[in-house]
Design an enzyme around this catalytic site. Structure first.
Site, short mmCIF file in Angstrom:
data_model
loop_
_atom_site.label_atom_id
_atom_site.label_comp_id
_atom_site.label_asym_id
_atom_site.label_seq_id
_atom_site.Cartn_x
_atom_site.Cartn_y
_atom_site.Cartn_z
CB SER A 90 38.51 100.04 62.32
OG SER A 90 36.91 99.76 63.42
CG ASN A 92 40.58 92.80 62.59
OD1 ASN A 92 39.44 93.06 62.29
ND2 ASN A 92 40.22 91.93 64.09
CG HIS A 450 46.16 87.60 66.57
ND1 HIS A 450 45.87 86.77 65.59
CD2 HIS A 450 45.55 88.68 65.68
CE1 HIS A 450 45.25 86.56 65.10
NE2 HIS A 450 44.76 87.73 64.41
N PRO A 495 41.67 85.66 67.62
CG PRO A 495 43.37 86.95 69.04
CD PRO A 495 42.93 86.20 67.74
#
Length: 517
Positions: A90, A92, A450, A495
């Site tokens: 929500s 990135n 990440h 990822p």
């Protein structure tokens, strides 16, 4: 104190947690409760609009974790973690890459049996998020010229759809192109984990409860079995949520290990040092902290950057320097704005509004390893994050950044992108030697957000592993971890798809174990 009982209690309504909750609640006889520390994303239009992603960073919906002093890196990085339904999906940029086959081969070699490429790709096929290449109307002329120049300067092909190359055993060693993004090209709205998995069923499935603005700070145990969680509510009250079957931690690579440690699960000496009675000595909790570090090079453009874009970072370049590995070992995002938090701190100026473009060389498989640990038994105190950036003994991470800055300059000197450039703003043309580029590159280094690896998955007899290949916490019953914290190693690219696929497989593992006699 309110007490309620469900079959499954899932801590975290983020990328993996949303998937698991939606899948487990498909059975109307199974009751599921999601404990989410933030509000409903539907109440925040800037969250739903992907173009506004940077408005979330540093605001009320950002947990804003900081890092410890980094002797060889940047000690001023804020590790944004979203406090909102959907989690990091929500806030990135929703860049979606399938993992490379070789990345998953590494997982298996590190003891994650059953997480081979064929298996994980089959779960990636199930993902409900609508991940599509950037639409034509969102591709501006400057980015298109950058893609063309990047291809020429580095000798890599232009790629129309990166995921078409990596699905079902494929891959690529290099390429430049527009990214695939989880979004609706017609509205510009996110296709996040919450919008794809939870919004359609919230308020519809009576067996699914989503508790918003509720912060789990302790796992409840009966002997060696997790039986629920204790949580604080926004009103200042407390609730205990009991789980008949399992507690599933999906709070992310920072807050899943944090909750384990607060609950007495971790290295016994470390726990005692902050006043926590050890319940289960598990030394791997918080260790193996991974990230994709990146640096930045910024230019001023001769004319305004065109407005067409998904979220101001729509394209990428992958380069392979090591011929012994088929995967790329250097990645660049292109930012169509002034990404200047750390360059300004070092005294660099910022281009005029609308006249900035940046390349961010990052290290896809960084060799430095950090750790997360508590400094207090108080759940309100954030954990310490020591990423140990650029501390790998061979200097591989540092070398990668230096090479990346040099390659970025080659791209900027290549037409048709060259015609967009007025001047290099940071680090500036006078910074030339390896030593100078390394010093600059490490001091402005940032994160691609990440973090991973802090509850590492490994073989059942691996004493350093936190969870086994079925994601069960070693030595305890009724407790799993299912988020990026279980990654044995980071995937080469962004990822998010791997986390979504992990959530899909976690739901299957949970159901299969429940059905066992």
């Amino acid at each position: 104190m309110t007490e309620t009982t469900y079959d499954y209690v899932i801590v975290g309504g983020g990328t993996a947690g949303s998937v698991i909750a939606a899948r487990l609640s498909e059975d109307p006889a199974t009751t599921v409760c999601v404990v989410e520390g933030g509000p409903d994303d539907r109440d925040h239009p800037n969250v739903i609009r992907l173009r506004d992603w940077m408005s979330v960073l540093g605001g009320d919906l950002d947990l804003k974790y900081t890092t410890t002093e980094q002797p060889r890196g940047n000690s001023h990085i804020v590790h944004s973690r979203a406090r909102v339904l959907g989690g990091c999906s929500s806030h990135n940029t929703l860049i979606g890459f399938r993992p490379f086959a070789e990345d998953l081969d590494t997982w298996v070699a590190l003891g994650a049996q059953g997480w081979d490429n064929a298996t994980v790709q089959s779960y990636a096929d199930r993902i409900r998020c609508d991940i599509v290449p950037v639409a034509r109307q969102d591709r501006n002329a400057m980015v298109a010229d950058w893609v063309a120049a990047a291809s020429v300067a580095t000798g890599v092909p232009v790629v129309e759809d990166f995921n078409a190359l990596t699905s079902h055993g494929g891959g690529f060693s290099g390429g430049a192109g527009f990214l695939s993004i989880a979004y609706d090209p017609y509205t510009g709205h996110r296709s996040s984990a919450s919008t794809a998995y939870l919004h359609p069923v919230m308020g519809v499935r009576e067996n699914l409860t989503v508790m918003l603005e509720t912060w789990a700070d302790r796992i409840v145990f009966d002997g060696d079995r997790a039986t629920g969680v204790s949580a604080a509510t926004a009103s200042g009250g407390r609730v205990t949520l009991h789980a008949r079957e399992e507690v599933v931690l999906a709070a992310g690579a920072i807050d899943s290990p944090r909750l384990l440690l607060l609950s007495g699960v971790g290295e016994a000496g470390q726990l005692r040092s902050v006043g926590i009675d050890p319940r289960h000595d598990l030394p791997g909790v918080g260790e193996n902290l991974l990230d994709h570090p990146e640096s930045i090079i910024m230019w001023e453009t001769v004319r305004p950057v065109p407005p067409e874009t998904v979220m101001d970072s729509d394209a990428a370049l992958f380069v392979r320097r090591d011929a012994s590995d088929p995967r790329p070992d250097l990645m660049f995002h292109l930012y169509q704005l002034a990404f200047d938090d750390h360059t300004r701190r070092l005294g660099y100026d910022t281009p005029p509004e609308g006249h900035a473009v940046c390349m961010t060389p990052n290290v896809p498989r960084a060799r430095s390893r950090g750790r997360l640990f508590l400094t207090s038994a108080d759940p309100a105190v954030a954990p310490a994050l020591d990423f140990r950036y650029f501390t790998d003994p061979g200097g591989y991470d540092e070398r990668t950044i230096v090479d990346g800055l040099r390659i970025a300059r080659e791209v900027a000197a290549t037409e048709p992108f060259r015609s967009w450039i007025r001047r290099e703003v940071a680090p500036g043309p006078d910074v030339r030697t390896d030593e100078e580029l390394s010093e600059y590159g490490r001091r402005v280094a940032h994160t691609v957000y990440h973090p991973a690896g802090t509850c590492r998955m490994g073989a059942v007899d691996d004493p350093a592993a936190v969870v086994d290949p079925r994601l069960r916490v070693r030595g305890l019953r009724g407790l799993r971890v299912a988020d990026a914290s279980v990654f044995p190693a980071l995937p080469t690219p962004n990822p998010m798809v791997t986390v979504l696929a992990l959530g899909e497989r976690a739901a299957d593992l949970i159901r299969a174990d429940r059905d066992r006699p």
